[in-house]
Design a protein around this motif. Structure first.
Motif, PDB file in Angstrom:
ATOM      1  N   THR A   1       2.437  13.005   6.637  1.00  8.90           N
ATOM      2  CA  THR A   1       2.286  11.560   6.871  1.00  8.90           C
ATOM      3  C   THR A   1       3.579  10.909   7.331  1.00  8.90           C
ATOM      4  OG1 THR A   1       2.664  11.161   4.503  1.00  8.90           O
ATOM      5  CG2 THR A   1       0.392  11.320   5.250  1.00  8.90           C
TER       6      THR A   1
ATOM      7  N   LEU B   1       0.821  -1.206   0.000  1.00 11.01           N
ATOM      8  CA  LEU B   1       0.000   0.000   0.000  1.00 11.01           C
ATOM      9  C   LEU B   1       0.861   1.264   0.000  1.00 11.01           C
ATOM     10  CD1 LEU B   1      -2.779  -0.989   2.577  1.00 11.01           C
ATOM     11  CD2 LEU B   1      -2.873  -1.105   0.083  1.00 11.01           C
ATOM     12  N   ALA B   2       1.997   1.218   0.697  1.00 13.90           N
ATOM     13  CA  ALA B   2       2.891   2.386   0.754  1.00 13.90           C
ATOM     14  C   ALA B   2       3.433   2.740  -0.624  1.00 13.90           C
ATOM     15  CB  ALA B   2       4.041   2.116   1.727  1.00 13.90           C
TER      16      ALA B   2
ATOM     17  N   GLY C   1       7.318   8.550  -1.118  1.00 13.91           N
ATOM     18  CA  GLY C   1       6.792   9.560  -2.021  1.00 13.91           C
ATOM     19  C   GLY C   1       7.699  10.766  -2.129  1.00 13.91           C
TER      20      GLY C   1
ATOM     21  N   GLY D   1       4.823   5.375   3.059  1.00 12.22           N
ATOM     22  CA  GLY D   1       4.408   5.984   1.801  1.00 12.22           C
ATOM     23  C   GLY D   1       4.854   7.427   1.708  1.00 12.22           C
TER      24      GLY D   1
ATOM     25  N   TYR E   1       0.617   4.385  -2.722  1.00 12.19           N
ATOM     26  CA  TYR E   1       0.413   5.758  -2.249  1.00 12.19           C
ATOM     27  C   TYR E   1       1.584   6.655  -2.646  1.00 12.19           C
ATOM     28  CZ  TYR E   1       0.801   9.437   1.338  1.00 12.19           C
ATOM     29  OH  TYR E   1       0.988  10.621   1.998  1.00 12.19           O
TER      30      TYR E   1
ATOM     31  N   ILE F   1       1.178   4.420   5.759  1.00  8.59           N
ATOM     32  CA  ILE F   1       1.096   5.877   5.688  1.00  8.59           C
ATOM     33  C   ILE F   1       2.462   6.546   5.860  1.00  8.59           C
ATOM     34  CG2 ILE F   1       0.165   7.917   6.859  1.00  8.59           C
ATOM     35  CD1 ILE F   1      -2.421   6.401   7.239  1.00  8.59           C
TER      36      ILE F   1
ATOM     37  N   VAL G   1       1.141   9.977  -5.166  1.00 13.77           N
ATOM     38  CA  VAL G   1       1.350  11.293  -4.554  1.00 13.77           C
ATOM     39  C   VAL G   1       2.739  11.830  -4.880  1.00 13.77           C
ATOM     40  CG1 VAL G   1       1.274  12.590  -2.394  1.00 13.77           C
ATOM     41  CG2 VAL G   1      -0.256  10.663  -2.727  1.00 13.77           C
TER      42      VAL G   1
END
Length: 506
Positions: free
Chosen positions: A119, A82-83, A155, A151, A86, A148, A90
Motif C-alpha cells: 500500500t 482513516l490512515a 503502519g 496508512g 488503518y 491507503i 495493521v
C-alpha cells in the motif's frame, strides 16, 4: 582502531566515487543541446518570474484561495484520520506482539508487513486515478488515495516502534500473568504513544502537499486552481495559489509543533496551555472536516457500496489482474520490455534529481545554520550572516512546500518533455528538504572542535572541510538509505534525526 578507521575512510571514499560516477552516468541520459528548451522557453520563464514578483491578489483570487485551502486541508484531515485507523490496526498485527508462538509471529509479520509494503509503495496520485476509475469522481476517491499509502507508511513505523520496545517491562507484565491484550494496552502502547503521535503529526504535514496533488484529478482545492491557472497561462494566479499552499504548510507545521509539545511533554503545565488548546483545535478540525465532506461535498460513504459502484469496481480491478481480458497486458513480453525501459528512465531521473539537489544544498547549507549566523560555531559574529540565513531559509521553505508535480507543471512550459524537467522538479523539492536537514545537523553539532580549528588559524574553507563536513556526513549517512527522492522523505529525515539526537529509539 587505526586499521578500522582506515577501512571506514577507505570504504567511504570508494562509496563517494561510486555515487559520483552513478550521477555522471545519469547525466548521459540527456542530450544536452538547444532542443531541450522550447522556442518560447525563455520568454515563458520571464513571464513565470514576473508572476512570482507580482502575484494576483485580487479579492476574487483571495476568496477562491481561502476556499481552496480549506478544501485541501479538509481532504488531508479526513484522509489522515482513516490512515491512522488503518495503520494502528495493521501496524499492531505486523509487529507480531499479539501472537503466541514464534511461527505465527513470523507469519503475521511477513503477511501484514507485505500488505503495508504494497500500500505504501504506490504513489497517492496513482491510487487516486485507480479509485476515480472504479468509483467515479467522488471525494472519497481522493480521501482513500491519501489514506491507503499514508496508512502503509504509518503502519510500518508503528510496527517498528512496537518491535523496538525494551523487553524488561514486557517481561514483568508476562511474569505477572498479563494477557496479550493487557501487555499491549499497559505495556507496549504507553511506551510508544508519544512517538506515534509525533510521527503522525509529521506525516500530516506531508499529507497537506499530497492533498494538493489530489486536487489535480478534478475535485477542487489548491492543486485544481493551480492547474486551471496554468492552462489559462495566468502565472500571476498560479503563484497566488502556490503562496496559499506554502502558507498552509507553514501553518500546519507551527500548529503540529504545538500539538506535539502538548502531547509529549512529561509534565503537564498548569491551566489550559496553548499546546492543549491546539489539541482541542485538532479534534474540532477532524469533526469539522468530516462534516464538510459529508454535507458540503455531499459525499455519502454507503453510496460507495451501491450496486453501480460495486459493479464498476469489480470490472475495473478485474481488468487490472486480467480476469476480464482474454490477453492480459502482464502476459505480453513487449509490455514488460517497455516497463523495464521506463523503470530505467525513472531511476536515471531520480539519480539526476538527488544529485542536483545535493549539490545545491551543499553550496547553501553553511549560511543556513543558525549557529553560523549567530557566531556560536565560528566565534565570529557578522551582521550579513543573518541576512544570508534568512534568504537561504526562505528558499528552503519555498522549494520544499511546493509539490514536485506543481514544479513539473511549470517547468514543462520551459523545457520540452523528457527526463530533465522531471529531474529539475524533483531536485527543486528535495533541495529544500536536504538543506533543512543538513542545517539542523550543523546546528546540533558540538561547537568546541570547530572553535578549536578557528583558534588554530584554520580558514573558513578548512573549517568546513575538516570540521563541519566530516560530522555532517556521519550524521546524514544515518538517514541516507531513506528514499530522499520521494514525497515523504522530508518528515522521515527530520523525525528520525530528532529521535536519534534526543536518545529516543524508533
Amino acid at each position: 582502531m587505526k586499521v578500522v578507521s582506515f577501512v571506514r575512510l577507505h570504504n567511504r571514499f570508494i562509496l563517494t566515487l561510486l555515487l559520483g560516477a552513478v550521477f555522471i552516468w545519469s547525466l548521459f541520459s540527456i542530450k544536452w543541446n538547444a532542443d531541450l528548451v522550447h522556442s518560447g522557453g525563455i520568454p515563458t520563464l520571464l513571464q513565470i518570474v514576473d508572476g512570482l514578483v507580482q502575484p494576483d491578489l485580487s479579492p476574487e483570487v483571495l476568496k477562491l484561495g481561502f476556499e481552496s485551502a480549506w478544501i485541501t486541508l479538509a481532504y488531508a484531515v479526513v484522509g489522515m484520520t482513516l490512515a491512522v485507523i488503518y495503520a494502528f490496526i495493521v501496524g499492531i498485527l505486523a509487529s507480531g506482539v499479539l501472537t503466541s508462538n514464534k511461527m505465527t509471529r513470523i507469519i503475521s509479520k511477513v503477511f501484514f508487513r507485505g500488505i503495508l509494503g504494497f500500500t505504501r509503495a504506490i504513489h497517492e496520485l496513482i491510487w487516486a486515478w485507480l479509485f476515480v476509475a472504479a468509483i467515479g469522481l467522488s471525494p472519497f476517491a481522493a480521501i482513500f488515495a491519501l489514506a491507503i499509502p499514508y496508512g502503509g507508511i504509518l503502519g510500518r513505523i508503528f510496527a517498528d516502534m512496537l518491535n523496538d520496545v525494551s523487553e524488561e517491562p514486557i517481561k514483568a507484565l508476562k511474569s505477572a500473568g498479563a494477557s496479550k491484550w493487557q501487555i499491549l494496552i499497559y505495556g507496549y502502547l504507553p511506551l510508544i504513544w508519544a512517538d506515534m503521535i509525533s510521527y503522525t503529526m509529521y506525516r500530516f504535514e506531508c499529507a497537506i502537499r499530497s492533498s494538493a496533488i489530489m486536487s489535480f484529478i478534478g475535485l477542487g482545492g489548491l492543486g485544481y486552481q493551480i492547474q486551471l491557472s496554468l492552462q489559462d497561462v495566468k502565472y500571476d494566479r498560479v503563484w497566488a495559489f502556490v503562496f496559499f499552499l506554502i502558507g498552509l504548510v507553514i501553518f500546519v507545521d507551527i500548529w503540529s509543533n504545538f500539538v506535539r509539545k502538548a502531547l509529549t511533554e512529561r509534565k503537564r503545565s498548569s491551566g489550559f496551555s496553548p499546546g492543549w488548546r491546539s489539541v482541542s483545535f485538532t479534534g474540532l478540525l477532524v469533526i469539522g472536516s468530516w462534516v464538510y465532506i459529508h454535507l458540503a461535498e455531499n459525499a455519502q460513504f454507503f453510496e460507495l457500496l451501491s450496486d453501480k459502484n460495486l459493479e464498476a469496481a469489480k470490472r475495473f480491478f478485474g481488468g487490472l489482474i486480467g480476469l476480464t481480458s482474454e490477453h492480459p497486458a502482464f502476459l505480453d513480453a513487449n509490455n514488460w520490455a517497455a516497463a523495464l525501459k521506463l523503470t530505467l528512465e525513472t531511476l536515471e531521473m531520480s539519480i539526476m534529481a538527488i544529485g542536483f539537489a545535493t549539490i545545491a544544498a551543499f553550496l547553501t547549507v553553511v549560511p543556513a545554520a543558525r549557529t553560523i549566523a549567530n557566531g556560536q560555531l565560528t566565534g565570529a559574529k557578522k551582521w550579513y550572516n543573518w541576512i544570508l540565513y534568512g534568504v537561504v531559509r526562505i528558499f528552503y521553505i519555498f522549494s520544499r512546500s511546493v509539490p514536485e508535480l506543481v514544479w513539473a507543471m511549470m517547468i514543462i512550459f520551459i523545457f520540452k518533455p523528457g527526463l530533465l524537467p522531471g529531474a529539475i522538479a524533483l531536485a527543486l523539492h528535495n533541495f529544500g528538504i536536504l538543506g533543512k536537514l543538513w542545517a539542523e545537523v550543523i546546528e546540533d553539532m558540538d561547537s568546541r572542535p570547530i572553535r578549536n580549528l578557528a583558534t588554530a588559524g584554520a580558514s573558513k574553507i578548512e573549517t568546513l572541510f575538516y570540521g563541519i563536513l566530516p560530522y555532517c556526513i556521519a550524521e546524514v549517512s544515518y538517514v541516507y538509505p531513506l528514499p530522499l527522492g520521494s514525497y515523504y522523505a522530508d518528515n522521515d529525515c527530520r523525525w528520525i534525526c530528532r529521535c536519534r539526537r534526543s536518545g529516543n529509539g524508533i
